[in-house]
Design a protein around this motif. Structure first.
Motif, PDB file in Angstrom:
ATOM      1  N   ASP A  22     -41.925  54.534  42.182  1.00  0.00           N
ATOM      2  CA  ASP A  22     -41.050  53.801  43.091  1.00  0.00           C
ATOM      3  C   ASP A  22     -39.759  54.567  43.331  1.00  0.00           C
ATOM      4  O   ASP A  22     -39.566  55.151  44.388  1.00  0.00           O
ATOM      5  N   GLU A  23     -38.886  54.588  42.335  1.00  0.00           N
ATOM      6  CA  GLU A  23     -37.566  55.221  42.503  1.00  0.00           C
ATOM      7  C   GLU A  23     -37.664  56.711  42.804  1.00  0.00           C
ATOM      8  O   GLU A  23     -37.027  57.201  43.724  1.00  0.00           O
ATOM      9  N   VAL A  24     -38.440  57.425  42.016  1.00  0.00           N
ATOM     10  CA  VAL A  24     -38.507  58.886  42.175  1.00  0.00           C
ATOM     11  C   VAL A  24     -39.129  59.260  43.512  1.00  0.00           C
ATOM     12  O   VAL A  24     -38.606  60.108  44.234  1.00  0.00           O
ATOM     13  N   VAL A  25     -40.241  58.644  43.839  1.00  0.00           N
ATOM     14  CA  VAL A  25     -40.926  58.970  45.093  1.00  0.00           C
ATOM     15  C   VAL A  25     -40.039  58.637  46.287  1.00  0.00           C
ATOM     16  O   VAL A  25     -39.936  59.416  47.232  1.00  0.00           O
ATOM     17  N   GLU A  26     -39.369  57.501  46.236  1.00  0.00           N
ATOM     18  CA  GLU A  26     -38.493  57.117  47.344  1.00  0.00           C
ATOM     19  C   GLU A  26     -37.343  58.114  47.504  1.00  0.00           C
ATOM     20  O   GLU A  26     -37.045  58.553  48.622  1.00  0.00           O
ATOM     21  N   GLN A  27     -36.704  58.481  46.416  1.00  0.00           N
ATOM     22  CA  GLN A  27     -35.596  59.425  46.497  1.00  0.00           C
ATOM     23  C   GLN A  27     -36.070  60.797  46.971  1.00  0.00           C
ATOM     24  O   GLN A  27     -35.438  61.433  47.803  1.00  0.00           O
ATOM     25  N   ALA A  28     -37.205  61.248  46.427  1.00  0.00           N
ATOM     26  CA  ALA A  28     -37.756  62.544  46.843  1.00  0.00           C
ATOM     27  C   ALA A  28     -38.092  62.514  48.339  1.00  0.00           C
ATOM     28  O   ALA A  28     -37.791  63.461  49.064  1.00  0.00           O
ATOM     29  N   PHE A  29     -38.712  61.438  48.785  1.00  0.00           N
ATOM     30  CA  PHE A  29     -39.051  61.289  50.201  1.00  0.00           C
ATOM     31  C   PHE A  29     -37.794  61.407  51.056  1.00  0.00           C
ATOM     32  O   PHE A  29     -37.779  62.120  52.063  1.00  0.00           O
ATOM     33  N   ASN A  30     -36.725  60.717  50.655  1.00  0.00           N
ATOM     34  CA  ASN A  30     -35.466  60.766  51.409  1.00  0.00           C
ATOM     35  C   ASN A  30     -34.885  62.173  51.452  1.00  0.00           C
ATOM     36  O   ASN A  30     -34.176  62.525  52.387  1.00  0.00           O
ATOM     37  N   ASP A  31     -35.192  62.975  50.432  1.00  0.00           N
ATOM     38  CA  ASP A  31     -34.698  64.352  50.366  1.00  0.00           C
ATOM     39  C   ASP A  31     -35.683  65.371  50.948  1.00  0.00           C
ATOM     40  O   ASP A  31     -35.430  66.575  50.893  1.00  0.00           O
ATOM     41  N   GLY A  32     -36.822  64.898  51.463  1.00  0.00           N
ATOM     42  CA  GLY A  32     -37.807  65.800  52.063  1.00  0.00           C
ATOM     43  C   GLY A  32     -38.652  66.543  51.049  1.00  0.00           C
ATOM     44  O   GLY A  32     -39.190  67.613  51.344  1.00  0.00           O
ATOM     45  N   ASP A  51     -48.772  70.071  57.292  1.00  0.00           N
ATOM     46  CA  ASP A  51     -47.595  70.602  57.975  1.00  0.00           C
ATOM     47  C   ASP A  51     -46.355  69.841  57.511  1.00  0.00           C
ATOM     48  O   ASP A  51     -45.308  70.416  57.272  1.00  0.00           O
ATOM     49  N   ASP A  52     -46.496  68.536  57.414  1.00  0.00           N
ATOM     50  CA  ASP A  52     -45.386  67.661  57.029  1.00  0.00           C
ATOM     51  C   ASP A  52     -45.634  67.181  55.605  1.00  0.00           C
ATOM     52  O   ASP A  52     -46.182  66.108  55.388  1.00  0.00           O
ATOM     53  N   ILE A  53     -45.236  67.983  54.637  1.00  0.00           N
ATOM     54  CA  ILE A  53     -45.578  67.660  53.245  1.00  0.00           C
ATOM     55  C   ILE A  53     -44.860  66.414  52.754  1.00  0.00           C
ATOM     56  O   ILE A  53     -45.354  65.720  51.866  1.00  0.00           O
ATOM     57  N   LYS A  54     -43.726  66.099  53.322  1.00  0.00           N
ATOM     58  CA  LYS A  54     -42.958  64.924  52.898  1.00  0.00           C
ATOM     59  C   LYS A  54     -43.784  63.644  53.071  1.00  0.00           C
ATOM     60  O   LYS A  54     -43.729  62.748  52.230  1.00  0.00           O
ATOM     61  N   ASN A  55     -44.536  63.549  54.139  1.00  0.00           N
ATOM     62  CA  ASN A  55     -45.281  62.327  54.442  1.00  0.00           C
ATOM     63  C   ASN A  55     -46.685  62.283  53.849  1.00  0.00           C
ATOM     64  O   ASN A  55     -47.394  61.307  54.036  1.00  0.00           O
ATOM     65  N   TYR A  56     -47.094  63.329  53.159  1.00  0.00           N
ATOM     66  CA  TYR A  56     -48.421  63.334  52.536  1.00  0.00           C
ATOM     67  C   TYR A  56     -48.420  62.419  51.310  1.00  0.00           C
ATOM     68  O   TYR A  56     -47.561  62.530  50.438  1.00  0.00           O
ATOM     69  N   VAL A  57     -49.394  61.514  51.272  1.00  0.00           N
ATOM     70  CA  VAL A  57     -49.535  60.602  50.134  1.00  0.00           C
ATOM     71  C   VAL A  57     -50.779  61.039  49.361  1.00  0.00           C
ATOM     72  O   VAL A  57     -51.900  60.867  49.824  1.00  0.00           O
ATOM     73  N   PRO A  58     -50.583  61.620  48.183  1.00  0.00           N
ATOM     74  CA  PRO A  58     -51.733  62.087  47.403  1.00  0.00           C
ATOM     75  C   PRO A  58     -52.555  60.935  46.857  1.00  0.00           C
ATOM     76  O   PRO A  58     -52.072  59.789  46.744  1.00  0.00           O
ATOM     77  N   LYS A  59     -53.780  61.218  46.525  1.00  0.00           N
ATOM     78  CA  LYS A  59     -54.709  60.211  46.015  1.00  0.00           C
ATOM     79  C   LYS A  59     -54.126  59.441  44.829  1.00  0.00           C
ATOM     80  O   LYS A  59     -54.328  58.251  44.701  1.00  0.00           O
ATOM     81  N   GLU A  60     -53.367  60.119  43.991  1.00  0.00           N
ATOM     82  CA  GLU A  60     -52.797  59.472  42.803  1.00  0.00           C
ATOM     83  C   GLU A  60     -51.813  58.370  43.153  1.00  0.00           C
ATOM     84  O   GLU A  60     -51.488  57.532  42.308  1.00  0.00           O
TER      85      GLU A  60
END
Length: 123
Positions: free
Chosen positions: A84-94, A110-119
């Motif tokens: 939750d917290e880490v993924v959200e902050q990382a997403f906001n930072d690209g 191409d857009d690695i920020k928006n990729y949601v891995p299987k995990e």
């Protein structure tokens, strides 16, 4: 933070990268505290990944991360992270974050920020 890894982890990562269809070349960079890989991809932008040795990666670890990275690779198979917290902050930072499967998947994007891995998927 960054180098407390089993001796087999980095050779395995390097072998996996060298066999990946999207990897044209990669180089390893080390400092006293950190390990990075610069990955040149086929027909896509270069990626700079940081290898984390954290067992339980949390927001504190994220804040302490080195700058100028695209992906945080959680190298220990038993490691986990706050989704939750880490993924959200990382997403906001690209920045994206995950284990080996996530890294292998992000190499195609191409857009690695928006990729949601299987995990992190609900399916």
């Amino acid at each position: 933070m960054g180098k407390d890894l089993h001796y087999s982890i980095l050779p395995y990562l390097e072998r996996t990268l060298s066999e990946h269809a999207m990897v044209k070349n990669f180089t390893k960079e080390e400092t006293d505290e950190h390990i990075f890989y610069i990955i040149e991809r086929r027909d896509k932008a270069e990626l700079r990944i940081w290898v984390s040795d954290a067992y339980s990666f949390n927001l504190y670890d994220y804040i302490q991360r080195p700058q100028n990275i695209d992906f945080i690779y959680l190298a220990k198979p038993e490691s986990d992270y706050n989704r939750d917290e880490v993924v959200e902050q990382a997403f906001n930072d690209g920045i994206n974050i995950g284990k080996l499967g996530a890294l292998m998947g992000v190499l195609y994007q191409d857009d690695i920020k928006n990729y949601v891995p299987k995990e992190r998927r609900d399916d």
